[in-house]
Write a protein that holds these residues in place. Structure first.
Motif, PDB file in Angstrom:
ATOM      1  N   ILE A  40       6.901   8.084   5.481  1.00  0.00           N
ATOM      2  CA  ILE A  40       5.751   7.343   6.007  1.00  0.00           C
ATOM      3  C   ILE A  40       4.539   7.574   5.104  1.00  0.00           C
ATOM      4  O   ILE A  40       3.873   6.642   4.682  1.00  0.00           O
ATOM      5  N   ASN A  41       4.275   8.821   4.810  1.00  0.00           N
ATOM      6  CA  ASN A  41       3.192   9.199   3.912  1.00  0.00           C
ATOM      7  C   ASN A  41       3.634   8.960   2.463  1.00  0.00           C
ATOM      8  O   ASN A  41       4.773   8.577   2.212  1.00  0.00           O
ATOM      9  N   LEU A  42       2.732   9.188   1.515  1.00  0.00           N
ATOM     10  CA  LEU A  42       3.110   9.061   0.106  1.00  0.00           C
ATOM     11  C   LEU A  42       3.625  10.395  -0.425  1.00  0.00           C
ATOM     12  O   LEU A  42       3.250  11.457   0.061  1.00  0.00           O
ATOM     13  N   ALA A  43       4.470  10.316  -1.436  1.00  0.00           N
ATOM     14  CA  ALA A  43       4.986  11.525  -2.079  1.00  0.00           C
ATOM     15  C   ALA A  43       3.851  12.218  -2.836  1.00  0.00           C
ATOM     16  O   ALA A  43       2.930  11.551  -3.324  1.00  0.00           O
ATOM     17  N   PRO A  44       3.922  13.544  -2.959  1.00  0.00           N
ATOM     18  CA  PRO A  44       2.869  14.265  -3.688  1.00  0.00           C
ATOM     19  C   PRO A  44       2.623  13.715  -5.095  1.00  0.00           C
ATOM     20  O   PRO A  44       1.471  13.552  -5.501  1.00  0.00           O
ATOM     21  N   GLY A  54      -0.221   4.149   2.864  1.00  0.00           N
ATOM     22  CA  GLY A  54       0.153   5.552   2.988  1.00  0.00           C
ATOM     23  C   GLY A  54      -0.935   6.489   2.489  1.00  0.00           C
ATOM     24  O   GLY A  54      -0.938   7.671   2.817  1.00  0.00           O
ATOM     25  N   LEU A  55      -1.886   5.950   1.706  1.00  0.00           N
ATOM     26  CA  LEU A  55      -3.002   6.775   1.222  1.00  0.00           C
ATOM     27  C   LEU A  55      -3.817   7.334   2.378  1.00  0.00           C
ATOM     28  O   LEU A  55      -4.439   8.384   2.260  1.00  0.00           O
ATOM     29  N   ASP A  56      -3.826   6.609   3.501  1.00  0.00           N
ATOM     30  CA  ASP A  56      -4.614   7.037   4.662  1.00  0.00           C
ATOM     31  C   ASP A  56      -3.801   7.869   5.646  1.00  0.00           C
ATOM     32  O   ASP A  56      -4.326   8.325   6.658  1.00  0.00           O
ATOM     33  N   GLY A  96       0.794  -1.229   0.000  1.00  0.00           N
ATOM     34  CA  GLY A  96       0.000   0.000   0.000  1.00  0.00           C
ATOM     35  C   GLY A  96       0.823   1.273   0.000  1.00  0.00           C
ATOM     36  O   GLY A  96       0.285   2.350   0.237  1.00  0.00           O
ATOM     37  N   ASN A  97       2.122   1.139  -0.284  1.00  0.00           N
ATOM     38  CA  ASN A  97       2.934   2.352  -0.263  1.00  0.00           C
ATOM     39  C   ASN A  97       3.463   2.692  -1.661  1.00  0.00           C
ATOM     40  O   ASN A  97       2.865   2.298  -2.648  1.00  0.00           O
TER      41      ASN A  97
END
Lengths: 374, 374
Positions: A214-218, A204-206, A178-179
């Motif tokens: 941790i999050n997704l890149a723009p 990472g979408l959430d 999911g990343n």
């Protein structure tokens, strides 16, 4: 007799070349870079469609060089006039930098063994044997797909094996993960007319954490939005951790830890990330954390083998995850300072302050450094 | 009686809001921001198709916040999950930041006059009159199209007036200019099926200077490449500086300084950049350089009106051109330090070092700071 160097750097990727360039700027030339294939090897093996998720821009000169630069006065955005380089383009950038700094690189030299002696290390390659007082592991992660916990994973295909979407036979695919790489693969499949489901423990979408480790890149979020506007939303099944793959005749069966099962005519596509290559090849030189990253001192030195350092995306200190070039390039200097101190080698203070001015000298590891109010 | 403030900031755009946020963090609340329309006014007036040319990315926490952030712990990439914001999106970001820092902003207050008194300035708006000891001009450039040297320019249309490509009647267009806005407009027209010629004295397309204030941004080059792959190359006529426009019946005639003339059924589209708004509205407070930028001291103070400062894209010191947010945000702190020194106001050293750690404290103006070997 084996050739001796003060420092051996293993790997001629972004980390190894960047480290070599800094040693070279200090006129500390008693080092060698050993590369199993050619400069930028991992980047050359990226899938055709993969692009850097960090945008290049010539911010050089204003305190922070191009996000993907490994030396202050270089910029992939300048070299290529674009923001998101392909793996091949970045390898070309690395070759250009290595040539400019005249780095001593031995290509086609795969390290097969690193053995500790009282005051140095023996480094065997498939070609010859070297000795060195210090070893800097810059082997990265790309060559070591993370798939250990999935039984039957030989039936799957990993992201890094899929050079081209067109190679894939079939119409409906199940992407596991999911990343970054999972969303990248899923959106590329979807925009090429395929049907895709995503199965993942979490995504990472959430995430609402600002740290892009941790999050997704723009750009990944943008691709995701674009893909979902294109037809209908790509289904994402969270809380689905793949446990087991088996195959009967032409049907793949996937069993998840929550007990659910699905079947598919195509093999599952694992986009479950990568693990440090040192964990596969040089595990005897390190202790590892539960997440698979090496346990390191505050100087990025192995906790169980003195004078062995790690540089690159595998380095993590508590919440400081250095898995981007603009992060890990800030640790070239601290490692060299540690070695220089032990060797009583004088480092040119002008170079040090130049790296400091360019935010490439992270000496303190702030335990919580990525915040965004808005 | 007119209300008095220590500092008046004119303009609630990226520069004015960023400056206000830093004053606010120092708990120096004796200031007002006067905005002629609403927060982010210029950005709200951008053409529909215009996007930031600097990519946003959450680099925050590693020495250089998001390129388009005006406060260290904020990131438009975090707010919007994308790299290249529209003007409307960026205005929303600015509003969010202004709200978070509870800035004292008077919207719909157009400054009509700034008049010097012995120890303060009188600032008249269309609403009321203020006085202030220090005035920080953060009015930017967007509202003041550069077209002065072209006779008959009332017959042309300027980039900033073309809200939407679809508004334009006709099929064949002549774009005047060779830098960011010209290439942006030309590629957008071309990709929308129009025919385009570019006429310009010189163009950033030919530049090999790494500084993006002179060269084109990577995204602009990418759009240019994409447009030229789309059909055939867009013709670029360099050494064509437009001198004169006239119109007979339905035909526009363009005369260039090299003597050449062309005719067209559509008005020329001027993408010839912008000039500092202070040059139009507050010229009596500044001396100007031949290139139209204000002449400033090393403290960004007017050379002819003490305690008047300029912040934003118009600031230029020799080769240091601060026409990007990631550049001019580095001058908020030096100006506040100058004012604080004169007022003997103690600045919290923690905030200063936080801005320093985030490359938002450029005290020295290095005369030649953007180099790239490769």
């Amino acid at each position: 007799m084996s050739k001796h160097y003060k420092v051996a750097i293993i790997g001629a990727g972004a980390a190894g070349i960047g480290m070599g360039c800094l040693l070279s700027q200090f006129n500390w030339n008693d080092f060698i870079i050993l590369e199993q294939e050619t400069i930028g090897n991992s980047f050359l093996h990226w899938p055709e469609y993969t692009r850097f998720i960090t945008p290049s821009f010539t911010t050089n000169g204003f305190g922070f060089p191009d996000l993907n630069a490994i030396v202050p006065d270089t910029s992939p955005a300048y070299t290529f006039g674009k923001e998101h380089l392909s793996g091949k383009e970045y390898a070309t950038y690395l070759k250009g930098v290595a040539t400019y700094y005249e780095l001593p690189i031995k290509e086609h030299s795969q390290v097969t063994l690193i053995k500790s002696q009282p005051t140095f290390y023996v480094i065997k390659t498939d070609q010859t044997t070297y000795t060195a007082n210090y070893v800097v592991m810059a082997t990265g992660e790309y060559g070591y797909p993370h798939m250990a916990d999935i039984q039957g994973n030989h039936l799957a295909r990993h992201y890094s094996d899929i050079q081209n979407i067109d190679q894939l036979q079939g119409h409906h695919f199940n992407v596991i993960g999911g990343n970054e790489s999972a969303i990248d693969l899923a959106t590329n499949l979807y925009l090429n007319g395929k049907e895709v489901n995503i199965y993942t423990d979490h995504t990472g979408l959430d995430s609402h954490v600002p740290d892009p480790s941790i999050n997704l890149a723009p750009i990944t979020k943008e691709h995701w939005q674009r893909a979902n506007r294109y037809r209908q939303n790509i289904p994402v099944y969270t809380n689905h951790q793949l446990k087991f793959i088996d195959k009967t005749q032409e049907t793949y069966r996937l069993t998840f830890t929550n007990g659910e099962q699905i079947t598919s005519a195509t093999p599952p596509l694992l986009a479950t990330g990568f693990e440090p290559i040192i964990k596969r090849q040089f595990y005897h030189l390190f202790d590892f954390m539960p997440n698979g990253k090496p346990l390191l001192t505050a100087q990025d030195e192995s906790t169980c083998a003195k004078n062995i350092f790690v540089i690159g995306p595998s380095v993590q200190h508590n919440q400081v995850i250095l898995c981007y070039i603009y992060k890990f390039r800030q640790r070239f200097l601290p490692i060299i300072e540690t070695i220089a101190q032990r060797e009583k080698y004088p480092l040119n203070p002008k170079i040090i302050s130049w790296y400091q001015q360019n935010a490439m000298a992270m000496n303190e590891l702030d335990p919580c450094c990525v915040n965004c109010h808005c």
